[in-house]
Design an enzyme around this catalytic site. Sequence first.
Site, PDB file in Angstrom:
ATOM      1  N   SER A  71       0.862  -1.190   0.000  1.00 60.63           N
ATOM      2  CA  SER A  71       0.000   0.000   0.000  1.00 60.63           C
ATOM      3  C   SER A  71       0.891   1.229   0.000  1.00 60.63           C
ATOM      4  O   SER A  71       2.100   1.131   0.244  1.00 60.63           O
ATOM      5  CB  SER A  71      -0.858  -0.027   1.261  1.00 60.63           C
ATOM      6  OG  SER A  71      -1.348   1.256   1.567  1.00 60.63           O
ATOM      7  N   TYR A 107      -3.234  -0.644   9.936  1.00 61.05           N
ATOM      8  CA  TYR A 107      -3.066  -1.008   8.525  1.00 61.05           C
ATOM      9  C   TYR A 107      -1.639  -0.639   8.065  1.00 61.05           C
ATOM     10  O   TYR A 107      -0.968  -1.431   7.393  1.00 61.05           O
ATOM     11  CB  TYR A 107      -4.118  -0.237   7.726  1.00 61.05           C
ATOM     12  CG  TYR A 107      -4.152  -0.470   6.244  1.00 61.05           C
ATOM     13  CD1 TYR A 107      -4.786  -1.589   5.715  1.00 61.05           C
ATOM     14  CD2 TYR A 107      -3.574   0.449   5.365  1.00 61.05           C
ATOM     15  CE1 TYR A 107      -4.846  -1.787   4.340  1.00 61.05           C
ATOM     16  CE2 TYR A 107      -3.630   0.261   3.998  1.00 61.05           C
ATOM     17  CZ  TYR A 107      -4.269  -0.857   3.486  1.00 61.05           C
ATOM     18  OH  TYR A 107      -4.318  -1.055   2.125  1.00 61.05           O
TER      19      TYR A 107
HETATM   20  P1  NAP Z   1     -11.602  -5.328  -1.303  1.00 63.28           P
HETATM   21  O1  NAP Z   1     -12.370  -4.990  -2.519  1.00 63.28           O
HETATM   22  O2  NAP Z   1     -12.216  -5.132   0.038  1.00 63.28           O
HETATM   23  O3  NAP Z   1     -11.032  -6.818  -1.457  1.00 63.28           O
HETATM   24  C1  NAP Z   1     -10.345  -7.435  -0.408  1.00 63.28           C
HETATM   25  C2  NAP Z   1     -10.067  -8.865  -0.811  1.00 63.28           C
HETATM   26  O4  NAP Z   1      -9.328  -9.470   0.260  1.00 63.28           O
HETATM   27  C3  NAP Z   1     -11.333  -9.652  -1.010  1.00 63.28           C
HETATM   28  O5  NAP Z   1     -11.197 -10.524  -2.106  1.00 63.28           O
HETATM   29  C4  NAP Z   1     -11.443 -10.438   0.277  1.00 63.28           C
HETATM   30  O6  NAP Z   1     -12.098 -11.683   0.076  1.00 63.28           O
HETATM   31  C5  NAP Z   1      -9.980 -10.670   0.603  1.00 63.28           C
HETATM   32  N1  NAP Z   1      -9.799 -10.985   2.013  1.00 63.28           N
HETATM   33  C6  NAP Z   1     -10.026 -10.189   3.086  1.00 63.28           C
HETATM   34  N2  NAP Z   1      -9.825 -10.869   4.215  1.00 63.28           N
HETATM   35  C7  NAP Z   1      -9.469 -12.135   3.835  1.00 63.28           C
HETATM   36  C8  NAP Z   1      -9.153 -13.303   4.545  1.00 63.28           C
HETATM   37  N3  NAP Z   1      -9.158 -13.355   5.887  1.00 63.28           N
HETATM   38  N4  NAP Z   1      -8.825 -14.410   3.846  1.00 63.28           N
HETATM   39  C9  NAP Z   1      -8.807 -14.403   2.494  1.00 63.28           C
HETATM   40  N5  NAP Z   1      -9.116 -13.319   1.763  1.00 63.28           N
HETATM   41  C10 NAP Z   1      -9.450 -12.202   2.442  1.00 63.28           C
HETATM   42  O7  NAP Z   1     -10.267  -4.436  -1.243  1.00 63.28           O
HETATM   43  P2  NAP Z   1      -9.180  -4.053  -2.346  1.00 63.28           P
HETATM   44  O8  NAP Z   1      -9.148  -2.581  -2.379  1.00 63.28           O
HETATM   45  O9  NAP Z   1      -9.345  -4.811  -3.584  1.00 63.28           O
HETATM   46  O10 NAP Z   1      -7.855  -4.514  -1.582  1.00 63.28           O
HETATM   47  C11 NAP Z   1      -7.059  -5.586  -2.013  1.00 63.28           C
HETATM   48  C12 NAP Z   1      -5.661  -5.381  -1.455  1.00 63.28           C
HETATM   49  O11 NAP Z   1      -5.128  -4.160  -1.965  1.00 63.28           O
HETATM   50  C13 NAP Z   1      -5.619  -5.259   0.072  1.00 63.28           C
HETATM   51  O12 NAP Z   1      -4.459  -5.893   0.567  1.00 63.28           O
HETATM   52  C14 NAP Z   1      -5.506  -3.760   0.290  1.00 63.28           C
HETATM   53  O13 NAP Z   1      -4.889  -3.440   1.494  1.00 63.28           O
HETATM   54  C15 NAP Z   1      -4.649  -3.378  -0.915  1.00 63.28           C
HETATM   55  N6  NAP Z   1      -4.717  -1.962  -1.256  1.00 63.28           N
HETATM   56  C16 NAP Z   1      -5.863  -1.400  -1.706  1.00 63.28           C
HETATM   57  C17 NAP Z   1      -5.860  -0.055  -2.037  1.00 63.28           C
HETATM   58  C18 NAP Z   1      -7.071   0.643  -2.549  1.00 63.28           C
HETATM   59  O14 NAP Z   1      -7.028   1.883  -2.706  1.00 63.28           O
HETATM   60  N7  NAP Z   1      -8.167  -0.045  -2.816  1.00 63.28           N
HETATM   61  C19 NAP Z   1      -4.705   0.719  -1.896  1.00 63.28           C
HETATM   62  C20 NAP Z   1      -3.575   0.104  -1.434  1.00 63.28           C
HETATM   63  C21 NAP Z   1      -3.580  -1.237  -1.119  1.00 63.28           C
HETATM   64  P3  NAP Z   1     -13.207 -12.327   1.031  1.00 63.28           P
HETATM   65  O15 NAP Z   1     -13.902 -11.234   1.755  1.00 63.28           O
HETATM   66  O16 NAP Z   1     -14.057 -13.061   0.044  1.00 63.28           O
HETATM   67  O17 NAP Z   1     -12.449 -13.239   1.939  1.00 63.28           O
END
Ligand code: NAP
Length: 261
Positions: free
Chosen positions: A144, A157
């Site tokens: 991130s 986080y």
């Molecule tokens: P999201 O739409 O909320 O997706 C999160 C994903 O993580 C879902 O597929 C969820 O699947 C999975 N997950 C959560 N807890 C889990 C667990 N205990 N076991 C297995 N899978 C789990 O969020 P996103 O924005 O796509 O984020 C994905 C990654 O990118 C994260 O690591 C986040 O920190 C990172 N990120 C996002 C952003 C942003 O701006 N969106 C920026 C920087 C980094 P289930 O709920 O089906 O388990």
Amino acid sequence: MSTQNPFSLAGKTALVAGASRGIGLAIGRETARAGARTILASRSLTALAGAARLLRAEGFQAEAIELDVANRESREKAAEALPPLDILINVAGINQRKKFANYTPAEYQRIMDTNLNGIFELTQLVGRGMVERGLGGKIVNIGSLMSVAGLPFVTVYAISKAGIAGLTRSLAAEWGRYNIQVNCIAPGFIVTDLNREMWQLPQMQAWLKGVQAMPRTGTPEEIAAVAVFLASPASNYVTGQVIQVDGGYTTTAVWPYEVPE
Ligand code: NAP
């Protein structure tokens, strides 16, 4: 000169941990489209199975497996069911925005167990197989902005994502001898379920226009393209990197000063 497409994942098997929606789903789609047998994993088996079905209907190889990265039993069960992997993409992550002083120990533990501890142990389980096979491999961690910078109300986080950057660099140093490249993508502001509500606030959109070269939020597909690169032979000499895919947030600023034509 080689006639192989260096960006192709044909013949490779990839696990995308955290692939039911958002960035992970986009990555899973693109690794499958790039030719990898792609295993989509998370806690939401129905959503994963639906996504895998759609990919197979497009002619690609995709499967679904249940995995809670925060749960040891679930990790071990999934690891036993998995085929040998060439590519591990660690996407699973959660966040809870709060004032530092107000986080409870349970909230701290839940975020750390998902974002860092679970990823650490999953990488141990899967990486062991990569090392034993002796065919090299690719590990791509999703960090991130908080892997490299700070913003308010996300301390737990930030601790977890800084840890992901440390894991990336140190494991890259340790497993280079096995031809395993370990890299991290640090996405900027990508609209997903994790933050959609926040990015609907007009003051957030206005703020973004002033702070980075690309005056907009990013898309999950813009992260997925970099993940495919880091999973492919095109990045065989790239390792231990935290690559910021953030519209320039960490490297640029824009100001109201203009010069005449
Ligand atoms: P999201 O739409 O909320 O997706 C999160 C994903 O993580 C879902 O597929 C969820 O699947 C999975 N997950 C959560 N807890 C889990 C667990 N205990 N076991 C297995 N899978 C789990 O969020 P996103 O924005 O796509 O984020 C994905 C990654 O990118 C994260 O690591 C986040 O920190 C990172 N990120 C996002 C952003 C942003 O701006 N969106 C920026 C920087 C980094 P289930 O709920 O089906 O388990």
